[in-house]
Write an enzyme that holds these catalytic residues in place. Structure first.
Site, short mmCIF file in Angstrom:
data_model
loop_
_atom_site.label_atom_id
_atom_site.label_comp_id
_atom_site.label_asym_id
_atom_site.label_seq_id
_atom_site.Cartn_x
_atom_site.Cartn_y
_atom_site.Cartn_z
N GLY A 1 0.84 -1.18 0.00
CA GLY A 1 0.00 0.00 0.00
C GLY A 1 0.88 1.23 0.00
O GLY A 1 1.59 1.48 0.97
N MET A 2 0.84 2.01 -1.08
CA MET A 2 1.76 3.14 -1.25
C MET A 2 1.02 4.47 -1.20
O MET A 2 -0.04 4.62 -1.80
CB MET A 2 2.52 3.00 -2.57
CG MET A 2 3.33 1.72 -2.69
SD MET A 2 4.32 1.67 -4.21
CE MET A 2 5.48 3.02 -3.87
N VAL B 1 7.75 8.40 2.49
CA VAL B 1 9.01 7.69 2.61
C VAL B 1 8.83 6.29 3.18
O VAL B 1 9.53 5.35 2.77
CB VAL B 1 10.01 8.51 3.46
CG1 VAL B 1 9.53 8.65 4.90
CG2 VAL B 1 11.41 7.92 3.40
N ASP B 2 7.91 6.09 4.11
CA ASP B 2 7.75 4.79 4.76
C ASP B 2 7.28 3.72 3.78
O ASP B 2 7.86 2.64 3.69
CB ASP B 2 6.77 4.89 5.93
CG ASP B 2 7.29 5.78 7.04
OD1 ASP B 2 8.50 5.77 7.30
OD2 ASP B 2 6.48 6.51 7.64
N SER B 3 6.22 4.01 3.04
CA SER B 3 5.69 3.00 2.13
C SER B 3 6.61 2.80 0.92
O SER B 3 6.75 1.68 0.41
CB SER B 3 4.28 3.38 1.65
OG SER B 3 4.26 4.63 0.99
N MET C 1 -4.62 3.92 -2.88
CA MET C 1 -6.06 4.16 -2.85
C MET C 1 -6.33 5.61 -3.23
O MET C 1 -5.70 6.53 -2.70
CB MET C 1 -6.63 3.84 -1.46
CG MET C 1 -5.92 4.49 -0.30
SD MET C 1 -6.59 3.89 1.29
CE MET C 1 -5.75 5.02 2.42
N CYS D 1 -10.60 4.53 8.88
CA CYS D 1 -10.05 4.38 7.53
C CYS D 1 -9.20 3.12 7.41
O CYS D 1 -9.29 2.39 6.42
CB CYS D 1 -9.23 5.62 7.16
SG CYS D 1 -8.50 5.54 5.50
N GLY E 1 3.77 0.73 5.32
CA GLY E 1 4.89 1.34 6.04
C GLY E 1 4.57 1.68 7.47
O GLY E 1 5.26 2.50 8.08
#
Length: 392
Positions: A18-19, A23-25, A44, A120, A146
């Site tokens: 899931g992007m 930076v984390d994803s 999404m 969410c 992430g």
């Protein structure tokens, strides 16, 4: 209870990431690719253009819902193209509008403090997004994000049962722990969920991202649900109803501009003149009142919560001692949770079985609508939505 850390994806596994463009994803996707996984990126799409674009003249904070989504998607596309990663944008606008935006407005208009990020995660990020992936016919071994959290499994059955579901535990970087937001993700969904950054520090994530030359390493980290500049616009679908601001004795101190603009614990923007510091003590939606009080009057040592979720749906049969977080920023506090018994008329007010949580020490500004998340040995063992606070 002892827990086993669940294995991370290995070479050859198909992993959907899931992007968000952050930076984390982005680093999560890169690390999995370097591990030899087949990585599929998915974002999404939430923004429907229903709110006018607002230019404040200053740089605004990153937000989940806003016109900046298009730029985020383009960044994800560039990254995926550069690394040979299959990429999809999943349209969840309608579900997001109905389940998150409408919930957010309704809760505030009912005098409660919503937590859209929790809802969410349950319904969109780990719900509608995955449903969209499956609708495309994509088969995967794991879904990774992430988030800073761990997936663990108890060595023995939870609450005396024979069920050993996947559960959520705190990350190594306590300052970035995101478990509070994830407590409502169903146990069955967690079976395929992994968080590759669980054992990393945020500083190390940024260092690796910069070393890899990731565009995301230069982005602002913080994310709000919606930019502050959109708050009034979001609520413009219905006129606000002004009413009285009172103190605990019922004396009128001023006028409020609509209860949706206030939350328990608030101090700024109250628009009243008194000779001592006051805070929002409570909100009486039925009578359209905002109640103010001195800071010490905001303490309570018990609450009732409903709409509970439990690991694999297994409830404790006896009272248990736990650590409880009543908001993301609060420290876990020692408490005892037990089933709350009441008459049929009161029971009809609750969603599912209500539970009583009694704290060892008073807690400040317990806000109805927020979540009470239960931890034991650093692992989430359940949680519900705060209905009311009181002192016993």
């Amino acid at each position: 209870m002892k827990y086993e850390m669940q294995e991370m994806p290995k070479a050859g596994d198909t992993v959907v990431v899931g992007m968000s463009g952050g930076v984390d994803s982005t680093l999560t996707a890169l690390l999995l690719l370097q591990r030899g996984c087949k990585v599929i990126g998915a974002t999404m799409s939430l923004w429907d253009g229903s709110l006018p674009e607002i230019h404040t003249g200053t740089k605004t904070r990153e937000a989940c819902f806003g016109p900046g989504e298009e730029e985020n998607i383009e960044e994800c596309k560039r990254f995926c193209e550069a690394h040979g990663i299959e990429y999809h944008v999943i349209d969840v606008k309608e579900t997001y509008k109905n389940e998150i935006l409408e919930y957010f407005k309704n809760e505030y208009r009912n005098g409660r403090t919503p937590n859209p990020c929790i809802r969410c995660n349950m319904l969109i990020k780990f719900g509608a997004l995955l449903a969209g992936i499956e609708k495309l016919g994509i088969k995967y071994d794991y879904f990774c994000t992430g988030h800073y959290a761990k997936i663990v499994r108890p060595e023995t059955g939870v609450f005396g049962s024979d069920k050993r579901p996947c559960m959520i535990a705190g990350a190594e970087d306590v300052s970035k722990d995101q478990t509070y937001f994830l407590y409502r993700v169903p146990s069955e969904t967690l079976e395929k969920v992994r968080f590759p950054l669980a054992a990393m520090k945020k500083a190390d994530v940024f260092a690796l991202a910069k070393e890899a030359g990731l565009e995301a390493a230069n982005r602002e980290e913080s994310q709000d649900f919606i930019g502050e500049e959109y708050f009034d616009v979001l609520f413009a679908d219905k006129p606000s109803v002004p009413g009285d601001i009172i103190d605990l004795d019922g004396h009128v101190l001023g006028k409020h501009r609509g209860i949706e603009h206030y939350t328990v614990g608030q101090r700024r923007g109250l628009g009243v003149a008194v000779n001592y510091p006051v805070y929002v003590h409570s909100i009486d939606a039925k009578n359209n009142l905002v109640v103010l009080a001195p800071n010490e009057a905001l303490n309570s040592n018990a609450l009732i919560a409903d709409d509970f979720v439990w690991p694999a749906g297994v409830e404790p049969s006896e009272p248990i001692d736990v650590m409880v977080k009543i908001r993301l920023a609060s420290k876990p506090a020692a408490a005892r949770i037990e089933r709350y018994t009441c008459d049929a008329e009161e029971a009809a007010k609750y969603r599912g079985r209500p539970w009583k949580i009694t704290f060892a020490e008073p807690q400040r500004a317990v806000a109805p609508g927020q979540s009470a998340v239960l931890y034991k040995d650093g692992v989430i063992v359940g949680g519900g939505v705060i209905y009311k606070a009181f002192t016993v």
